[in-house]
Design a protein around this motif. Structure first.
Motif, PDB file in Angstrom:
ATOM      1  N   LYS A  30       0.828  -1.211   0.000  1.00  0.00           N
ATOM      2  CA  LYS A  30       0.000   0.000   0.000  1.00  0.00           C
ATOM      3  C   LYS A  30       0.860   1.257   0.000  1.00  0.00           C
ATOM      4  N   SER A  31       1.780   1.303   0.962  1.00  0.00           N
ATOM      5  CA  SER A  31       2.633   2.494   1.054  1.00  0.00           C
ATOM      6  C   SER A  31       3.437   2.669  -0.213  1.00  0.00           C
ATOM      7  N   THR A  32       3.943   1.571  -0.738  1.00  0.00           N
ATOM      8  CA  THR A  32       4.750   1.666  -1.950  1.00  0.00           C
ATOM      9  C   THR A  32       3.922   2.246  -3.092  1.00  0.00           C
ATOM     10  N   MET A  72      -2.624  10.098   1.631  1.00  0.00           N
ATOM     11  CA  MET A  72      -2.472   9.909   3.066  1.00  0.00           C
ATOM     12  C   MET A  72      -2.039   8.494   3.367  1.00  0.00           C
ATOM     13  N   ASP A  73      -0.956   8.366   4.135  1.00  0.00           N
ATOM     14  CA  ASP A  73      -0.449   7.047   4.491  1.00  0.00           C
ATOM     15  C   ASP A  73      -0.739   6.765   5.959  1.00  0.00           C
ATOM     16  N   GLU A  74      -1.739   5.995   6.217  1.00  0.00           N
ATOM     17  CA  GLU A  74      -2.146   5.633   7.571  1.00  0.00           C
ATOM     18  C   GLU A  74      -2.069   6.825   8.524  1.00  0.00           C
ATOM     19  N   PRO A  75      -2.775   7.899   8.217  1.00  0.00           N
ATOM     20  CA  PRO A  75      -2.604   9.110   9.018  1.00  0.00           C
ATOM     21  C   PRO A  75      -3.173   8.976  10.429  1.00  0.00           C
TER      22      PRO A  75
HETATM   23 MG   LIG Z   1       2.827   1.262   4.918  1.00  0.00          MG
END
Ligand SMILES: [Mg+2]
Ligand SMILES: Nc1ncnc2c1ncn2[C@@H]1O[C@H](COP(=O)(O)OP(=O)(O)OP(=O)(O)O)[C@@H](O)[C@H]1O
Lengths: 358, 312
Positions: A42-44, A157-160
């Motif tokens: 996901k982050s990638t 947004m990354d797991e904010p």
């Molecule tokens: Mg991640």
């Protein structure tokens, strides 16, 4: 028009295939959630859209522009990091204004936008503080402020919310969603929390091992999971998935805990435990060497060890191929597999015998 | 008061139990005994000599059968009239104001370089740090060879372009510069370690966030990295200032303060006065002045900079 278009994007680090052949489109003004377990890419994917990583193959479009080769600064994107990435030595105001200063926005304009964002996020009284003097939720708002003051059409947004406690998380979830709709931002939001995804998203992209498992509206993801993985990932407790014929067979059936009816009639099962959650109770039952979770309203009076009857409506059943885990919609109507067609509304007893005798 | 006492009686804190048992003294003696070895060492080698030096500076140097007599501020007046003292002070100021910024800049530059992604990073780290582990005497001897007229490294390199020889350490114009180079070379690697440690504390996400906002490398360094490194810079600065007054080994090895006192630094001059000319009272006077100078500098740095520094 689609604001973000990710086309056949892959990202490899040596032998690690972090993202593999991922494609999706985000309609302008929509909120897309990338959902999946830890390490699924996901982050990638998000960092590829932001330009913080370079794709191994594939193309990324923002609006009508191919940004695959552009540096992050040129993509007109804002991003909120999981750790917020606030500059610890700068005040809240300076943190929010950082990007405008870099882009040499005139002072008058800066002040105007800062006031607007501060009012929107309720940060007016905190502008002179340093990040270390803020609570987690306030820091989160500053990070949000820094993202929206840029007035970019796309926000990532990354797991904010993962650093916040449950209550604040629910509150911020609503705030972010409202803000996103109010400002018409196209947002890609990463989370591994399925309830966050279900409650916020216009469109959920469920990922697994770098690939897209299912992309659908939240209600469809819930109602028609494309695979056992999707079925188990969405919903708490997850869907019960059991073989149609115990211990053998290539067919699995799934039933959500809230669709199980416990009563005096039906398949006899033994109550293993009952977990009271307030509005409802999760009852775990053993039946034929399998366990089933059922969600029943209120505080259910099922003592451990008691025998209950398990029933369900056949239209709530899902069928999956045991080998591939994929959804099979042909089963319910296939006469071979299912002598009693759902149209005939078979009794629960009939249904049970159908499974038990196969 | 009355309301509080019953409570205190009801729940006596642990120390109070000792007190009631009459062994409070034992606790104190125990504590002091633990402190004793460290205290003895500190007093014998730091506090007593410092105080004695201050006292000595008001007395004359004892010579032969004639003991020290109280002379008040005579020694200080001698100092003010001493051209060599002024020369040494001036040298030291030039030396410090060159060595300190150069060392810090070099340390920071090296730290930034090896903090980034470049090939051969472990090798670079090691090589930048090597000068630090060498004793100053060894460093001075290495550089003595570099500076040797004719066959020294520097002259050999310059010899590729012109054939004249330079007496780097014997020339009034270059001698101090040569010593400055040695000091920078020696200390930069040491301070680099501190910068490197501080840089690794800075989250890489800050750089990513800034990059998304369109900040270039230099802008990011100026607005974020450098301010976040300020606590380290203060620490390094204080140490660099102290080193620039404290380290004179290389002068002893390389120039002996010559030519014509152009490389005499304060501490070296104190050493000469005290242990070559055996004018111990005057040496004590100079020492007091040096200590006061250092204390003022350190205090000033902390007071002025501390307020502007962000500590995490
Ligand atoms: Mg991640
Ligand atoms: N810089 C990198 N070098 C090598 N492998 C990486 C790198 N970054 C991520 N990976 C790998 O890529 C895969 C996907 O990582 P990613 O960070 O996208 O996961 P994620 O879905 O965001 O997980 P999480 O929910 O834990 O944040 C993981 O297997 C990870 O180990």
């Amino acid at each position: 028009m689609s604001q973000i278009s990710v086309q056949n994007v892959s990202k490899y680090w040596g032998a690690t295939r972090a993202v593999e052949n991922v494609s999706f489109d985000a309609v302008a003004g929509s909120l897309i959630v990338l959902l999946g377990p830890s390490g699924c890419g996901k982050s990638t994917t998000l960092r590829l859209i932001a330009g913080l990583e370079q794709v191994t193959s594939g193309r990324i479009f923002l609006g009508s522009q191919d940004v695959t080769a552009l540096p992050p600064a040129k993509r007109r994107i804002s991003m909120v990091f999981q750790s917020y990435a606030l500059f610890p030595h700068l005040t809240v105001a300076e943190n929010i204004l950082f990007g405008l200063r870099v882009r040499k926005v005139p002072a008058v304009e800066r002040t105007r936008r800062l006031n607007r964002v501060a009012a929107l996020l309720g940060l007016d009284s905190l502008l002179e503080r340093k990040p270390s003097q803020l609570s987690g939720g306030q820091q989160q708002r500053v990070a949000l402020g820094r993202a929206i003051i840029a007035e970019t059409p796309v926000c990532l947004m990354d797991e904010p919310l993962s650093n916040l406690d449950a209550q604040l998380r629910a509150e911020m979830r609503r705030e972010i969603r409202t803000l996103q709709q109010q400002l018409g931002i196209t947002m890609v939001y990463v989370t591994h929390d399925q309830s966050e995804a279900m409650s916020m998203a216009d469109w959920v992209i469920l990922m697994r091992n770098g690939r897209i498992e299912q992309a659908a509206r939240p209600e469809d993801l819930y109602a028609r999971p494309a695979s056992t993985f999707a079925a188990r990932f969405i919903g708490t407790p997850p869907m019960n998935i059991l073989p149609v014929v115990p211990n053998t067979g290539d067919l699995l059936f799934g039933i959500r805990p809230e669709h199980i009816i416990l009563g005096d009639t039906g398949i006899p099962a033994r109550v293993q435990s009952a977990e009271f959650l307030g509005a409802d109770t999760i009852v775990t039952c053993a039946y034929g060497g399998q366990t089933l979770a059922a969600r029943v309203p209120g505080k259910a009076a099922f003592p451990t060890g008691a025998t209950v009857g398990v029933q369900w409506h056949p239209e709530n059943l899902h069928f999956f191929d045991a080998a591939s885990g994929l959804r099979r919609d042909d089963v319910a109507t296939s006469p071979r597999e299912m002598p009693a067609s759902p149209k005939n509304a078979p009794s629960f007893e009939e249904k049970r015998t159908c499974f038990a005798q196969k | 008061m009355h309301g509080v006492e019953p409570l205190a009686v009801a729940q006596p804190p642990p120390q109070a139990q000792y007190a009631r048992g009459g062994s409070a003294l034992a606790v104190h003696i125990y504590g002091w005994l633990l402190l004793l070895p460290a205290a003895v060492l500190l007093v014998a080698f730091t506090h007593y000599p410092a105080v004695q030096t201050l006292i000595d500076s008001f007395y004359s140097t004892p010579r032969g059968r004639r003991g020290a007599v109280f002379v008040g501020l005579d020694n200080y007046q001698t100092m003010l009239a001493d051209p060599v003292f002024w020369r040494a002070l001036q040298n030291n100021v030039v030396y410090a104001t060159s060595v300190i910024p150069l060392t810090i800049a070099l340390a920071l530059a090296m730290a930034l370089l090896i903090n980034g992604k470049i090939a051969g990073r472990p090798f670079l780290r090691l090589s930048f740090f090597t000068p630090t582990v060498l004793p100053m005497i060894a460093v001075a001897n290495i550089w003595l060879f570099f500076y040797s007229p004719g066959y020294g490294l520097l002259d050999q390199i310059l010899g590729l372009f012109d054939s004249s020889t330079h007496n780097w350490l014997g020339d009034e114009h270059t001698a101090l510069g040569c010593l400055i180079a040695v000091a920078v070379w020696k200390d930069a690697g040491f301070f680099m370690i501190f910068y490197l440690a501080a840089l690794q504390q800075i989250s890489p996400q800050l750089a990513e966030a800034a990059a998304l906002e369109g900040a270039g490398r230099w802008y990011f360094f100026r607005r974020v990295t450098f301010p976040l490194l300020m606590p380290t810079t203060l620490f390094v600065l204080v140490n660099a200032v102290i080193n620039s007054f404290r380290l004179v080994d290389h002068i002893v090895v390389m120039t002996q303060g010559g030519p014509d006192n152009t490389t005499a630094l304060l501490l070296f001059y104190i050493y000469e006065v005290g242990f070559k000319f055996w004018d111990t009272a005057y040496a004590a006077t100079l020492t007091v002045v040096l200590l006061v100078l250092l204390a003022c500098l350190a205090l000033g740095q902390f007071l002025i900079l501390d307020r502007r520094i962000h500590y995490q």
